[in-house]
Design a protein around this motif. Structure first.
Motif, PDB file in Angstrom:
ATOM      1  N   SER A  69      67.994  31.543  36.005  1.00 26.29           N
ATOM      2  CA  SER A  69      67.963  30.245  35.334  1.00 26.29           C
ATOM      3  C   SER A  69      68.821  30.250  34.078  1.00 26.29           C
ATOM      4  CB  SER A  69      66.523  29.869  34.968  1.00 26.29           C
ATOM      5  OG  SER A  69      65.748  29.706  36.124  1.00 26.29           O
ATOM      6  N   ALA A  70      68.754  31.332  33.313  1.00 27.48           N
ATOM      7  CA  ALA A  70      69.573  31.432  32.101  1.00 27.48           C
ATOM      8  C   ALA A  70      71.059  31.449  32.449  1.00 27.48           C
ATOM      9  CB  ALA A  70      69.196  32.687  31.315  1.00 27.48           C
ATOM     10  N   VAL A  71      71.421  32.199  33.476  1.00 32.59           N
ATOM     11  CA  VAL A  71      72.816  32.223  33.923  1.00 32.59           C
ATOM     12  C   VAL A  71      73.242  30.825  34.357  1.00 32.59           C
ATOM     13  CG1 VAL A  71      74.379  33.086  35.710  1.00 32.59           C
ATOM     14  CG2 VAL A  71      72.853  34.667  34.539  1.00 32.59           C
ATOM     15  N   GLY A  78      66.881  27.817  42.230  1.00 32.93           N
ATOM     16  CA  GLY A  78      66.464  29.127  42.733  1.00 32.93           C
ATOM     17  C   GLY A  78      65.711  29.917  41.685  1.00 32.93           C
ATOM     18  N   GLY A  79      66.205  29.883  40.463  1.00 29.58           N
ATOM     19  CA  GLY A  79      65.525  30.584  39.377  1.00 29.58           C
ATOM     20  C   GLY A  79      64.130  30.048  39.135  1.00 29.58           C
ATOM     21  N   HIS A 102      84.384  39.483  34.807  1.00 28.52           N
ATOM     22  CA  HIS A 102      83.502  38.415  34.319  1.00 28.52           C
ATOM     23  C   HIS A 102      82.063  38.909  34.380  1.00 28.52           C
ATOM     24  CE1 HIS A 102      81.363  34.569  34.390  1.00 28.52           C
ATOM     25  NE2 HIS A 102      82.431  34.049  33.851  1.00 28.52           N
ATOM     26  N   PRO A 103      81.284  38.683  33.321  1.00 30.53           N
ATOM     27  CA  PRO A 103      79.903  39.196  33.325  1.00 30.53           C
ATOM     28  C   PRO A 103      78.972  38.474  34.292  1.00 30.53           C
ATOM     29  CG  PRO A 103      80.293  37.880  31.365  1.00 30.53           C
ATOM     30  CD  PRO A 103      81.621  38.019  32.057  1.00 30.53           C
ATOM     31  N   GLY A 104      79.379  37.331  34.821  1.00 25.28           N
ATOM     32  CA  GLY A 104      78.510  36.573  35.708  1.00 25.28           C
ATOM     33  C   GLY A 104      78.100  37.348  36.945  1.00 25.28           C
ATOM     34  N   TRP A 105      79.020  38.096  37.522  1.00 23.05           N
ATOM     35  CA  TRP A 105      78.669  38.836  38.741  1.00 23.05           C
ATOM     36  C   TRP A 105      77.670  39.940  38.426  1.00 23.05           C
ATOM     37  CZ3 TRP A 105      79.184  43.935  39.999  1.00 23.05           C
ATOM     38  CH2 TRP A 105      80.020  44.722  39.206  1.00 23.05           C
ATOM     39  N   MET A 106      77.778  40.520  37.234  1.00 24.74           N
ATOM     40  CA  MET A 106      76.839  41.576  36.850  1.00 24.74           C
ATOM     41  C   MET A 106      75.430  41.008  36.628  1.00 24.74           C
ATOM     42  SD  MET A 106      79.139  43.785  34.245  1.00 24.74           S
ATOM     43  CE  MET A 106      80.696  42.953  34.054  1.00 24.74           C
ATOM     44  N   MET A 160      74.235  38.268  38.046  1.00 28.02           N
ATOM     45  CA  MET A 160      73.704  37.917  39.370  1.00 28.02           C
ATOM     46  C   MET A 160      73.276  39.177  40.127  1.00 28.02           C
ATOM     47  SD  MET A 160      73.285  34.839  40.061  1.00 28.02           S
ATOM     48  CE  MET A 160      73.587  33.332  39.223  1.00 28.02           C
ATOM     49  N   ALA A 161      74.016  40.265  39.958  1.00 24.75           N
ATOM     50  CA  ALA A 161      73.629  41.536  40.594  1.00 24.75           C
ATOM     51  C   ALA A 161      72.288  42.012  40.033  1.00 24.75           C
ATOM     52  CB  ALA A 161      74.708  42.584  40.393  1.00 24.75           C
TER      53      ALA A 161
END
Length: 117
Positions: free
Chosen positions: A9-11, A58-59, A100-104, A106-107
């Motif tokens: 949710s934060a992302v 989803g969050g 990009h930090p987004g994938w990290m 989400m991982a």
């Protein structure tokens, strides 16, 4: 699962803010001077925010099942949201070549979903 929902949710919220600032506003400015129909211009923002909405929903679903509100839906929610987050992780990593930090994030959320499921 609750922590995965909080991360997701934060992302999503952060993603929505950045998306609006860095992509949607410039696209809307660029389209303003073209003979693009009003309907197409109205669709730009909602379509680009579709991933943000999916990640946020989803969050929130993960938070709900993680908090014990809907125990029978724990596995289906984990599978569906996990698929969304996995898709986001892979494409974000590929598109930005891992810079990009987004994938990290989400991982990390995906790992928390796997642990909680």
């Amino acid at each position: 699962m609750t922590l995965a929902g909080v991360v997701g949710s934060a992302v999503a919220v952060f993603h929505g803010i950045l998306m609006q600032r860095m992509m949607i506003r410039p696209i809307e400015r660029a389209l303003a001077g073209t003979p693009t129909s009003a309907g197409i211009r109205r669709l730009v923002s909602p379509l680009l925010h579709l991933s943000t909405i999916a990640w946020l929903a989803g969050g929130l679903a993960l938070i709900a099942v993680g908090s014990g509100w809907a125990p029978p839906f724990r596995l289906p929610v984990a599978l569906v949201v996990g698929a969304f987050y996995f898709h986001a992780m892979v494409l974000n990593c590929w598109a930005t070549r891992g810079r990009h930090p987004g994938w990290m994030l989400m991982a990390a959320a995906l790992l928390l979903i796997l642990i909680g499921a």
